[in-house]
Design an enzyme around this catalytic site. Structure first.
Site, PDB file in Angstrom:
ATOM      1  N   THR A   1      54.893  38.273  19.963  1.00  0.00           N
ATOM      2  CA  THR A   1      56.287  37.390  20.394  1.00  0.00           C
ATOM      3  C   THR A   1      55.400  35.645  20.755  1.00  0.00           C
ATOM      4  O   THR A   1      56.534  34.815  19.965  1.00  0.00           O
ATOM      5  CB  THR A   1      56.190  37.654  22.570  1.00  0.00           C
ATOM      6  OG1 THR A   1      56.054  38.661  22.276  1.00  0.00           O
ATOM      7  CG2 THR A   1      57.321  36.873  23.087  1.00  0.00           C
TER       8      THR A   1
ATOM      9  N   ASP B   1      66.977  35.997  26.681  1.00  0.00           N
ATOM     10  CA  ASP B   1      66.035  36.695  27.374  1.00  0.00           C
ATOM     11  C   ASP B   1      65.799  37.695  27.539  1.00  0.00           C
ATOM     12  O   ASP B   1      67.012  38.388  27.426  1.00  0.00           O
ATOM     13  CB  ASP B   1      65.777  36.079  29.320  1.00  0.00           C
ATOM     14  CG  ASP B   1      64.404  35.952  29.840  1.00  0.00           C
ATOM     15  OD1 ASP B   1      63.868  34.721  30.143  1.00  0.00           O
ATOM     16  OD2 ASP B   1      63.796  36.749  29.472  1.00  0.00           O
ATOM     17  N   ASN B   2      65.167  38.292  27.226  1.00  0.00           N
ATOM     18  CA  ASN B   2      64.531  40.271  26.860  1.00  0.00           C
ATOM     19  C   ASN B   2      64.289  40.610  28.391  1.00  0.00           C
ATOM     20  O   ASN B   2      63.944  41.486  28.610  1.00  0.00           O
ATOM     21  CB  ASN B   2      64.324  40.419  25.766  1.00  0.00           C
ATOM     22  CG  ASN B   2      62.410  40.225  26.093  1.00  0.00           C
ATOM     23  OD1 ASN B   2      62.175  39.540  27.381  1.00  0.00           O
ATOM     24  ND2 ASN B   2      61.731  40.598  25.205  1.00  0.00           N
TER      25      ASN B   2
ATOM     26  N   GLY C   1      60.882  37.342  32.600  1.00  0.00           N
ATOM     27  CA  GLY C   1      61.985  36.564  33.606  1.00  0.00           C
ATOM     28  C   GLY C   1      63.027  37.411  33.620  1.00  0.00           C
ATOM     29  O   GLY C   1      62.736  38.847  34.227  1.00  0.00           O
TER      30      GLY C   1
ATOM     31  N   LYS D   1      49.494  30.054  19.464  1.00  0.00           N
ATOM     32  CA  LYS D   1      50.451  28.256  20.269  1.00  0.00           C
ATOM     33  C   LYS D   1      50.602  27.491  19.426  1.00  0.00           C
ATOM     34  O   LYS D   1      51.089  26.868  18.798  1.00  0.00           O
ATOM     35  CB  LYS D   1      50.059  28.370  21.891  1.00  0.00           C
ATOM     36  CG  LYS D   1      50.854  29.018  23.045  1.00  0.00           C
ATOM     37  CD  LYS D   1      52.283  29.838  22.548  1.00  0.00           C
ATOM     38  CE  LYS D   1      53.089  28.824  23.948  1.00  0.00           C
ATOM     39  NZ  LYS D   1      54.608  29.281  23.796  1.00  0.00           N
TER      40      LYS D   1
ATOM     41  N   ALA E   1      58.060  25.132  24.041  1.00  0.00           N
ATOM     42  CA  ALA E   1      57.146  25.095  25.174  1.00  0.00           C
ATOM     43  C   ALA E   1      55.830  25.143  24.743  1.00  0.00           C
ATOM     44  O   ALA E   1      55.454  26.147  23.883  1.00  0.00           O
ATOM     45  CB  ALA E   1      57.281  26.086  25.894  1.00  0.00           C
TER      46      ALA E   1
ATOM     47  N   TYR F   1      45.630  33.909  21.852  1.00  0.00           N
ATOM     48  CA  TYR F   1      46.975  33.093  22.569  1.00  0.00           C
ATOM     49  C   TYR F   1      46.758  31.831  22.077  1.00  0.00           C
ATOM     50  O   TYR F   1      47.621  31.078  22.012  1.00  0.00           O
ATOM     51  CB  TYR F   1      47.146  32.919  24.322  1.00  0.00           C
ATOM     52  CG  TYR F   1      47.874  32.177  24.919  1.00  0.00           C
ATOM     53  CD1 TYR F   1      49.444  32.359  24.717  1.00  0.00           C
ATOM     54  CD2 TYR F   1      47.408  31.650  26.198  1.00  0.00           C
ATOM     55  CE1 TYR F   1      50.375  32.369  25.870  1.00  0.00           C
ATOM     56  CE2 TYR F   1      48.624  31.088  26.436  1.00  0.00           C
ATOM     57  CZ  TYR F   1      49.409  31.106  26.658  1.00  0.00           C
ATOM     58  OH  TYR F   1      50.669  30.459  27.092  1.00  0.00           O
TER      59      TYR F   1
END
Ligand code: UDP
Length: 320
Positions: free
Chosen positions: A93, A31-32, A36, A151, A115, A147
């Site tokens: 990302t 995790d960056n 988070g 996805k 996810a 977005y």
């Protein structure tokens, strides 16, 4: 099993880490800390291997994937406001990151649960939404659909790798909420309303509040995600993980006010004022959960009032 959770310091990811530890798995988190927080793992940091890095770092991802049996890929740029304000994050990302993770999984032949999101359905009028339904999107000028598209590209990659025999699956989340939700509310109306109600501010309703969502308690979302990794039943498919109980945003505002015990007013804000020009909302969003019931025996178990109550309890303990 040895398990890698990308985005494991996030709201959902950290709950998944808890569940994996409960079941005795060995967990590595990548995790960056962009959305988070290390705090989300503070209670279990001594039990996990935490790597502060990005999924865009191909060499790092490759090294980590080699050392595990299973990957849960949750790292992503999320939250409608975030996406509208920083569209590049969402595209790079979410599209490139998943390409990197799946590429490494393909190299080392590891199972991946990706996810995904109910955003892939876009603004379809077909209710409830079933996994193989048509996606309905608007203009490419609308960042929200970027977005949705990123996805959806992730899911296309899932199915392409699946064709090569790799065990991969996509889980589509429907408005998950619960403890550890980001209190700034950039990614969830539940957090926005709770923060506003607790501080006696008006609850902000975007548009007229008649739009609907199906709010899914985090324990349910995470249990379904866990099961998709542990079973081969959903390999090569996407499954909806959502509570089919539909509610308008106006009703949600009432429930939160009642729960908190306040009578703060509503403040209506136009979409344009909040998100600028070229914004579109999804009018209704309801999952068809037949597939996940059949394949995993998964069903949501926590209804909205109970879930909101548990979220509120956590909120009070954490922020007061
Ligand atoms: N929303 C709202 N007030 C807020 C935040 C969100 O009325 O302070 C609305 C938003 O416009 C959307 C719904 O609540 O129609 C759910 O928003 P959220 O950002 O939680 O998730 P989305 O389903 O849009 O990804």
């Amino acid at each position: 099993m040895r398990v890698l959770v990308t985005g494991g310091a996030g709201y959902l990811g950290s709950h998944l880490v808890d569940l994996l530890l409960e079941h005795g798995h060995e967990v590595t988190v990548l995790d960056n800390l962009s959305t988070g927080k290390a705090d989300n793992l503070a209670h279990c940091l001594d039990q996990v291997r935490f790597v502060n890095g990005t999924i865009l770092d191909e060499a790092l991802v490759d090294r980590l994937v080699e050392k595990v049996d299973l990957v849960y890929h949750l790292a992503a740029a999320v939250g409608v406001k975030h996406i509208v304000d920083r569209p590049l994050d969402s595209l790079l990302t979410n599209a490139r990151g998943t390409e990197v993770v799946l590429g490494a999984a393909h190299r080392w032949w590891r199972k991946v649960v990706v996810a995904s999101t109910s955003e892939v359905y876009g603004k379809t009028a077909k209710i409830p939404m079933a996994e193989d339904d048509d996606r309905v999107l608007g203009s490419t000028k609308v960042h929200r659909w970027g977005y949705s598209t990123a996805k959806a590209l992730d899911e296309h990659l899932v199915f392409a790798y699946s064709d090569l025999g790799l065990p991969v699956t996509a889980v589509r989340y429907f408005n998950s909420y619960g403890p550890r939700i980001d209190p700034r509310g950039y990614g969830s109306v539940v957090a926005a309303f709770m923060g506003q109600a607790l501080s006696g501010q008006p609850l902000t309703i975007y548009g007229d509040g008649t739009q609907t969502r199906c709010f899914t308690f985090v324990d349910d979302t995470v249990r379904g995600t866990y099961q998709a990794g542990m079973s081969s039943a959903t390999d090569g498919t996407a499954v909806n993980l959502g509570n089919p109980n539909e509610i308008t945003i106006l009703e949600l505002a009432d429930r939160v006010r009642t729960l908190v015990g306040v009578d703060t007013p509503l403040r209506f804000i136009s979409y344009e004022e909040r998100f600028g020009k070229d914004f579109e909302d999804t009018g209704r969003r309801v999952p068809d959960i037949t597939r996940v019931q059949d394949l995993l025996g998964w069903e949501p178990t926590v209804e909205l009032d109970e879930g909101l109550g548990r979220t509120l309890e956590w909120w009070k303990q954490t922020f007061s």
